[in-house]
Design a protein around this motif. Structure first.
Motif, PDB file in Angstrom:
ATOM      1  N   ARG A  72      -4.677 -76.962 -27.368  1.00  0.00           N
ATOM      2  CA  ARG A  72      -5.174 -75.593 -27.445  1.00  0.00           C
ATOM      3  C   ARG A  72      -5.529 -75.211 -28.877  1.00  0.00           C
ATOM      4  O   ARG A  72      -6.565 -74.583 -29.116  1.00  0.00           O
ATOM      5  CB  ARG A  72      -4.141 -74.607 -26.891  1.00  0.00           C
ATOM      6  CG  ARG A  72      -4.651 -73.162 -26.940  1.00  0.00           C
ATOM      7  CD  ARG A  72      -3.707 -72.178 -26.317  1.00  0.00           C
ATOM      8  NE  ARG A  72      -2.512 -71.941 -27.117  1.00  0.00           N
ATOM      9  CZ  ARG A  72      -1.608 -71.007 -26.840  1.00  0.00           C
ATOM     10  NH1 ARG A  72      -1.766 -70.242 -25.760  1.00  0.00           N
ATOM     11  NH2 ARG A  72      -0.538 -70.855 -27.601  1.00  0.00           N
ATOM     12  N   THR A  76      -9.597 -74.262 -29.338  1.00  0.00           N
ATOM     13  CA  THR A  76      -9.900 -72.841 -29.502  1.00  0.00           C
ATOM     14  C   THR A  76     -10.369 -72.484 -30.911  1.00  0.00           C
ATOM     15  O   THR A  76     -10.612 -71.307 -31.202  1.00  0.00           O
ATOM     16  CB  THR A  76      -8.678 -71.986 -29.127  1.00  0.00           C
ATOM     17  OG1 THR A  76      -7.550 -72.387 -29.922  1.00  0.00           O
ATOM     18  CG2 THR A  76      -8.342 -72.147 -27.657  1.00  0.00           C
ATOM     19  N   GLN A  93     -10.246 -69.036 -27.642  1.00  0.00           N
ATOM     20  CA  GLN A  93      -9.175 -68.758 -26.690  1.00  0.00           C
ATOM     21  C   GLN A  93      -9.593 -67.645 -25.733  1.00  0.00           C
ATOM     22  O   GLN A  93     -10.173 -66.639 -26.133  1.00  0.00           O
ATOM     23  CB  GLN A  93      -7.904 -68.337 -27.436  1.00  0.00           C
ATOM     24  CG  GLN A  93      -6.711 -68.145 -26.547  1.00  0.00           C
ATOM     25  CD  GLN A  93      -5.430 -68.118 -27.349  1.00  0.00           C
ATOM     26  OE1 GLN A  93      -4.846 -69.151 -27.640  1.00  0.00           O
ATOM     27  NE2 GLN A  93      -4.985 -66.928 -27.725  1.00  0.00           N
ATOM     28  N   PHE A 123      -8.864 -72.889 -22.935  1.00  0.00           N
ATOM     29  CA  PHE A 123      -7.433 -72.636 -23.127  1.00  0.00           C
ATOM     30  C   PHE A 123      -7.191 -71.141 -23.291  1.00  0.00           C
ATOM     31  O   PHE A 123      -8.058 -70.412 -23.803  1.00  0.00           O
ATOM     32  CB  PHE A 123      -6.916 -73.383 -24.358  1.00  0.00           C
ATOM     33  CG  PHE A 123      -6.673 -74.848 -24.105  1.00  0.00           C
ATOM     34  CD1 PHE A 123      -5.417 -75.317 -23.754  1.00  0.00           C
ATOM     35  CD2 PHE A 123      -7.718 -75.763 -24.217  1.00  0.00           C
ATOM     36  CE1 PHE A 123      -5.198 -76.663 -23.525  1.00  0.00           C
ATOM     37  CE2 PHE A 123      -7.505 -77.118 -23.988  1.00  0.00           C
ATOM     38  CZ  PHE A 123      -6.240 -77.569 -23.639  1.00  0.00           C
ATOM     39  N   GLN A 150       1.629 -74.891 -19.337  1.00  0.00           N
ATOM     40  CA  GLN A 150       1.947 -75.749 -20.478  1.00  0.00           C
ATOM     41  C   GLN A 150       2.693 -77.007 -20.055  1.00  0.00           C
ATOM     42  O   GLN A 150       2.657 -78.024 -20.753  1.00  0.00           O
ATOM     43  CB  GLN A 150       2.759 -74.974 -21.523  1.00  0.00           C
ATOM     44  CG  GLN A 150       2.870 -75.724 -22.850  1.00  0.00           C
ATOM     45  CD  GLN A 150       3.352 -74.871 -23.986  1.00  0.00           C
ATOM     46  OE1 GLN A 150       3.468 -73.664 -23.858  1.00  0.00           O
ATOM     47  NE2 GLN A 150       3.627 -75.482 -25.119  1.00  0.00           N
ATOM     48  N   LEU A 194       0.761 -70.126 -22.225  1.00  0.00           N
ATOM     49  CA  LEU A 194      -0.295 -71.098 -22.505  1.00  0.00           C
ATOM     50  C   LEU A 194      -0.799 -71.671 -21.193  1.00  0.00           C
ATOM     51  O   LEU A 194      -0.013 -72.085 -20.336  1.00  0.00           O
ATOM     52  CB  LEU A 194       0.216 -72.223 -23.400  1.00  0.00           C
ATOM     53  CG  LEU A 194      -0.805 -73.246 -23.915  1.00  0.00           C
ATOM     54  CD1 LEU A 194      -0.283 -73.936 -25.173  1.00  0.00           C
ATOM     55  CD2 LEU A 194      -1.152 -74.321 -22.885  1.00  0.00           C
ATOM     56  N   ASN A 196      -4.550 -73.734 -19.374  1.00  0.00           N
ATOM     57  CA  ASN A 196      -5.916 -74.207 -19.568  1.00  0.00           C
ATOM     58  C   ASN A 196      -6.594 -74.435 -18.230  1.00  0.00           C
ATOM     59  O   ASN A 196      -5.931 -74.581 -17.199  1.00  0.00           O
ATOM     60  CB  ASN A 196      -5.988 -75.471 -20.437  1.00  0.00           C
ATOM     61  CG  ASN A 196      -5.510 -76.714 -19.740  1.00  0.00           C
ATOM     62  OD1 ASN A 196      -4.358 -76.821 -19.359  1.00  0.00           O
ATOM     63  ND2 ASN A 196      -6.402 -77.686 -19.589  1.00  0.00           N
TER      64      ASN A 196
END
Length: 488
Positions: A72, A76, A93, A123, A150, A194, A196
Motif C-alpha cells: 500500500r 498509493t 489511496q 489500496f 490486511q 487497510l 485493497n
C-alpha cells in the motif's frame, strides 16, 4: 457460554477424569477473562534461543500483513490513477487504477499474473474514509472484484458468481459508523482498515473483444465517499498518460519485505490488525518481544538476524509448489483455504510468497506444479504434452486456463506473445477423439500443433491451471489435472 454447553462440557470432563473431579470440571467451564491472565514480565532476561524461536514465529505469521502494508505504501504514492511505467495499475489511496488489456510480461508487482483478465488495483484506509467502487453492467462477461483485508482474506461478495447487480458499492472499515448515503447499492465491510481491491474482468484473446471491453472497464472506477454524487464516473483507461517508474525492473518480484527492517514495522502492523478470536495470547507474546527489543539493543539485533535467517530458511522454500496447498493428483498441488485463511497461517504465508492475491475457492481454484508425471523438474530443453480427455477440461461456469511461468513465476517473453491457453483462445485444435493436447517446451512441437503450444524458457519452469467459478467436481476435488508427459 450457555448453561447447556457448560453442563455438556462438565459431563465430558467428568467422564474423562472420573466422578471425583466434578468440581474441576465445573471450574473448567468458567470463562476466563484474558486481561486477568498472567503475561511475561518486561524485566526478565530470556535466553537467546527463546528470543529467536519467538521471533521466527512472529516473522512467519506476520509476513503477509507487513507485505500488504508495504505494498500500500508504494502503490498509493501515485499522483493519480494510471499505469506505473506503463505496466502496473496504481492510484492514490482510496482509488484504483485499471489496465485496458492483459498484464504485460515484464510486470513485477506480484508473481503468477493472469493473462485471461483485465486487472485493476487499489489500496484503501477504510476507517479514515470509505470508498465507493462502481459496478457497471458486464452483461454475460465473467467478472469478480476481489477485495482483501490486511490479512489477505477476502471480504464482500462482488462478482458474477454472486449475481451482483450493477451499481455503487461502499467499502467501509471495521470501525466506520457513518451514514450511508442514498444511491448506494450495497455496503461491504473489511475486518481491517487497510484493504485493497483487485478487479478481474474476463477478456477473449481477440481484437474484437479488446475493443468491446473498453466501454465497460472505463466504468470500473473507485473513489472516496466524499466524491460520491450518484452518477457513474468514467475514466478512459487506455488514454491516460503513463506514470514514470524510476525503479529498474529485475527478474524477480519486487522485494516487499526487507528482513532487517521487519521488526521495525511489526509493531505498527500489530496495531493495525485486530487479533482474531484466540490470537490474543499470541499478540501478547509478540508485544512482549517488541518491548524487550525496544529497551535492549542486543535483543533488537538478535531478532533482526533471526528475521534474515527465517526469510532464507522458511519463507523462500514456499516458492516451491510442493509446499503450497495439498496434492491434487498427477503431480499437481491445489490451493487450500485461499483468501479465506482464518488461522491457516501455513497456507496464508505460502501463498503470500508464491502467488499472492488468490481468489476464494468458489471463485477460483488453482492447480500448480513444477514437475512432470515422473516427478522430474520441468525443463524447457525438453518437450511435454498435457492432454485433457474428451469432455475433461476443467469443469467451470466461468473460464479456465493453463499458464506457463519461468523460474521466478513470471511470463517467459516469446515471439508468439503467448503465456497461457484456455477458454480465451479461439484457435485451439482438438484431437480426432475430442481430447485436447497442449504442449510446453522451448521448441515448437511443429506447425500443425503450434496453436496449442506454450513456449518455455530453456531452464526450469512451472505450469499453473486456473478454474474460475468451478463446478462441483472442481470444488469437491473429484476433477484432477492431467498428467504432464515427457515426449522428447
Amino acid at each position: 457460554m450457555t448453561r447447556t454447553r457448560q453442563l455438556l462440557t462438565a459431563a465430558m470432563l467428568t467422564t474423562a477424569v472420573g466422578t471425583g473431579s466434578m468440581a474441576y470440571a465445573q471450574q473448567a467451564t468458567t470463562p476466563v477473562v484474558f486481561s486477568e491472565l498472567s503475561a511475561p514480565s518486561a524485566d526478565v532476561t530470556p535466553q537467546p534461543e527463546y528470543i529467536k524461536a519467538l521471533a521466527r514465529s512472529a516473522y512467519v505469521w506476520g509476513w503477509p500483513m507487513v507485505n500488504q502494508m508495504n505494498r500500500r505504501a508504494k502503490i498509493t504514492l501515485a499522483p493519480q490513477p494510471g499505469l506505473l511505467g506503463g505496466i502496473i495499475p496504481v492510484a492514490p489511496q482510496g482509488q484504483i487504477g485499471m489496465l485496458h488489456d492483459y498484464i504485460a510480461p515484464d510486470e513485477r508487482f506480484v508473481v503468477c499474473p493472469n493473462q485471461d483478465v483485465v486487472y485493476g488495483l487499489g489500496f484503501f484506509d477504510l476507517d479514515k474514509e470509505p470508498s465507493v467502487i462502481q459496478v457497471p453492467d458486464f452483461g454475460d462477461r465473467f467478472w469478480v472484484y476481489a477485495l482483501y483485508d490486511q490479512r489477505t482474506d477476502q471480504f464482500g461478495e462482488l462478482g458474477k458468481p454472486y449475481a451482483t447487480k450493477p451499481g455503487f458499492y461502499l467499502m467501509v472499515g471495521p470501525n466506520w459508523n457513518g451514514e450511508v448515503p442514498e444511491g448506494i447499492t450495497g455496503v461491504v465491510r473489511s475486518s481491517t482498515s487497510l484493504a485493497n481491491a483487485v478487479p478481474r474482468i474476463f477478456q477473449n484473446d481477440t481484437d474484437e473483444d479488446r475493443a468491446a471491453i473498453q466501454s465497460v472497464i472505463n466504468q470500473v472506477v473507485a473513489y472516496p465517499l466524499s466524491q460520491f454524487d450518484g452518477k457513474m464516473k468514467t475514466i478512459e483507461w487506455n488514454k491516460l498518460e503513463d506514470i514514470p517508474n524510476p525503479e529498474k525492473q529485475g527478474d524477480q518480484e519486487t522485494g516487499w519485505i526487507v528482513p532487517e527492517k521487519f521488526f521495525d514495522q511489526f509493531p505498527a502492523m500489530l496495531d493495525m490488525v485486530p487479533p482474531l478470536p484466540g490470537e490474543e495470547a499470541m499478540y501478547a507474546q509478540f508485544r512482549w518481544l517488541i518491548g524487550l527489543a525496544a529497551k535492549n539493543p542486543d535483543v533488537k539485533k538478535l531478532i533482526a538476524e533471526e528475521a534474515v535467517a527465517t526469510e532464507k530458511e522458511v519463507i523462500a522454500p514456499f516458492f516451491q509448489w510442493k509446499h503450497n496447498g495439498k496434492p491434487a493428483g498427477s503431480g499437481w498441488h491445489r490451493s487450500v483455504n485461499n483468501a479465506q485463511w482464518g488461522v491457516d497461517y501455513y497456507d496464508r504465508t505460502g501463498t503470500a510468497k508464491s502467488n499472492m492475491f488468490d481468489n476464494r475457492p468458489n471463485e477460483t481454484q488453482y492447480f500448480y506444479t513444477d514437475l512432470d508425471s515422473s516427478g522430474t523438474q520441468l525443463e524447457g530443453s525438453k518437450n511435454y504434452k498435457i492432454t485433457f480427455a474428451a469432455g475433461e477440461t476443467p469443469p467451470v461456469n466461468g473460464f479456465w486456463s493453463l499458464t506457463l511461468y519461468n523460474e521466478h513465476h513470471f511470463f517467459h517473453p516469446n515471439n508468439l506473445k503467448r503465456y497461457s491457453l484456455g477458454t480465451k483462445n479461439t484457435t485451439l485444435k482438438l484431437n480426432d477423439d475430442g481430447s485436447l493436447s497442449l504442449y510446453a517446451g522451448a521448441k515448437s512441437p511443429g506447425s500443425e500443433k503450434e496453436s496449442n503450444w506454450l513456449p518455455a524458457p530453456e531452464g526450469t519452469f512451472s505450469l499453473y491451471i486456473r478454474a474460475y467459478w468451478g463446478k462441483e467436481a472442481i470444488l469437491d476435488g473429484s476433477w484432477q489435472p492431467p498428467k504432464i508427459e515427457l515426449i522428447q
